[in-house]
Design a protein around this motif. Structure first.
Motif, PDB file in Angstrom:
ATOM      1  N   ARG A   1       0.832  -1.209   0.000  1.00  0.00           N
ATOM      2  CA  ARG A   1       0.000   0.000   0.000  1.00  0.00           C
ATOM      3  C   ARG A   1       0.860   1.251   0.000  1.00  0.00           C
ATOM      4  NH1 ARG A   1      -3.104  -2.987   3.765  1.00  0.00           N
ATOM      5  NH2 ARG A   1      -2.136  -1.856   5.500  1.00  0.00           N
ATOM      6  N   GLN A   2       1.901   1.239   0.842  1.00  0.00           N
ATOM      7  CA  GLN A   2       2.765   2.409   0.959  1.00  0.00           C
ATOM      8  C   GLN A   2       3.512   2.680  -0.348  1.00  0.00           C
ATOM      9  OE1 GLN A   2       6.262   2.078   3.492  1.00  0.00           O
ATOM     10  NE2 GLN A   2       6.007   4.177   4.187  1.00  0.00           N
ATOM     11  N   GLN A   3       4.104   1.623  -0.942  1.00  0.00           N
ATOM     12  CA  GLN A   3       4.873   1.821  -2.161  1.00  0.00           C
ATOM     13  C   GLN A   3       3.979   2.186  -3.337  1.00  0.00           C
ATOM     14  OE1 GLN A   3       7.809  -1.235  -2.882  1.00  0.00           O
ATOM     15  NE2 GLN A   3       8.667  -1.067  -0.838  1.00  0.00           N
ATOM     16  N   ASN A   4       2.777   1.626  -3.389  1.00  0.00           N
ATOM     17  CA  ASN A   4       1.840   2.007  -4.447  1.00  0.00           C
ATOM     18  C   ASN A   4       1.426   3.468  -4.315  1.00  0.00           C
ATOM     19  OD1 ASN A   4       1.862  -0.536  -5.609  1.00  0.00           O
ATOM     20  ND2 ASN A   4       0.055  -1.263  -4.502  1.00  0.00           N
ATOM     21  N   ALA A   5       1.218   3.915  -3.068  1.00  0.00           N
ATOM     22  CA  ALA A   5       0.831   5.307  -2.835  1.00  0.00           C
ATOM     23  C   ALA A   5       1.935   6.268  -3.263  1.00  0.00           C
ATOM     24  CB  ALA A   5       0.492   5.520  -1.358  1.00  0.00           C
ATOM     25  N   GLU A   6       3.173   5.796  -3.182  1.00  0.00           N
ATOM     26  CA  GLU A   6       4.312   6.628  -3.583  1.00  0.00           C
ATOM     27  C   GLU A   6       4.677   6.432  -5.045  1.00  0.00           C
ATOM     28  OE1 GLU A   6       7.287   5.471  -0.786  1.00  0.00           O
ATOM     29  OE2 GLU A   6       6.332   6.508   0.905  1.00  0.00           O
ATOM     30  N   GLY A   7       3.868   5.633  -5.756  1.00  0.00           N
ATOM     31  CA  GLY A   7       4.115   5.413  -7.175  1.00  0.00           C
ATOM     32  C   GLY A   7       5.294   4.510  -7.469  1.00  0.00           C
TER      33      GLY A   7
END
Length: 329
Positions: A124-130
């Motif tokens: 979730r965190q890495q997806n949110a940061e693209g």
């Protein structure tokens, strides 16, 4: 049809839509179980207590869940939980009588649940940061190995003349209703101190950490430990797991209706020792963390670098009985 092992970490298939144990699609989003068993959360009032994940986000014990089909829960998970709950409720003597494999399966399910939730949070965190989600191959292989071993719960898997874990069990003079738990995901090491016992298990070392700490364990395994003594031995095990520098590999062989797992030699082609060198300062840092409750600081622990503070043994290496320590629990 021959039994098939499920590999959820291949291409990151650890999906909330698939049963964590069998990989079968779920019929409903309601098909899930708590990572921390319901009976344990009730007994120690854990439901709404905060649980910090590796990305520093805060969850609660009750919010950590695993996708699990109703069938797998009924056939495999619930019978295991009932067996463990019955023994853990009685205490040390009953836990001592449990089949070690059942303790391993229970701890593996618990730690896999933590890993699953950690990976979901990281994605979730890495997806949110693209960013594209990634994790080291060695860590991923360790998680994969653990999950294969966990499937002894549901598949006819046999370990071929080895056990994948090191397990240490002690009688401990704990405070009433005390719950002390910690894990180290990267080394898949787990400790739990409740009721009148303490349990430590490295889930993926083929018994190597157990052999590394065998001499110390033999001196204390039949003693009643003070909580600070249990935490001291826990620190030794967790640090040993950190020093263990091999990644176990296995040959998995379906034979008839069973699956045999054979452990490859840990030494391989390397002449390097199985454990990196024990560093007193680093061990002291680990011990400081395990002894936070009693207020010990690193400089105090390693004041004499040749003889770090120990509540297990005196200067001659003799065991210190718990009732001679003069410490609160």
């Amino acid at each position: 049809m021959a039994p098939q092992i499920y590999y959820p970490f291949q291409s990151f298939k650890a999906s909330k839509k698939l049963c964590f144990l069998t990989g079968k699609p779920l019929q409903s989003s309601e098909e899930q179980i708590h990572v921390f068993p319901q009976w344990l959360m009730t007994r120690y009032d854990l439901h709404d207590k905060p649980f910090k994940l590796l990305d520093e986000s805060i969850s609660t014990y009750k919010d950590l869940k695993l996708p699990c089909s109703a069938e797998a829960n009924e056939l495999y998970v619930e019978p295991l939980e009932r067996e463990i709950e019955a023994a853990f409720t009685v205490g040390y003597e009953a836990v001592k009588q449990l089949d070690e494999l059942r303790i391993f399966q229970w701890a593996a399910k618990w730690l896999h649940g933590i890993i699953f939730n950690e990976l979901q949070a990281a994605m979730r965190q890495q997806n949110a940061e693209g960013e594209e989600f990634s994790v080291s191959q060695s860590i991923l292989q360790r998680f994969t190995n653990l999950h294969v071993m966990l499937q002894t719960l549901s598949l006819p898997i046999q370990f071929d003349e080895f056990k994948p874990y090191s397990l240490f069990l002690f009688k401990v003079d704990n405070l009433e209703n005390e719950f002390s738990y910690r894990d180290e995901v990267s080394t898949v090491t787990f400790s739990l101190r409740i009721n009148d016992f303490g349990l430590i298990i490295n889930l993926q070392d083929n018994g190597t950490v157990g052999r590394y700490q065998q001499e110390t364990y033999d001196k204390i395994k039949d003693k009643v430990l003070h909580p600070i003594q249990f935490e001291e031995f826990s620190a030794r095990v967790f640090y040993s797991a950190y020093l263990f520098n091999r990644l176990p590999n296995y040959d998995i062989m379906p034979i008839g209706n069973e699956i045999y797992i054979e452990a490859n030699q840990l030494r391989g082609n390397s002449a390097k020792p199985l454990f990196d060198e024990w560093q007193v300062k680093t061990y002291g840092q680990v011990l400081e963390n395990f002894w936070k409750k009693w207020g010990y600081l690193l400089l105090e622990i390693i004041k004499n670098p040749d003889h770090p503070v120990s509540h297990l043994f005196d200067a001659d290496g003799n065991f210190k009985p718990a009732d001679t320590l003069g410490l609160g629990k």
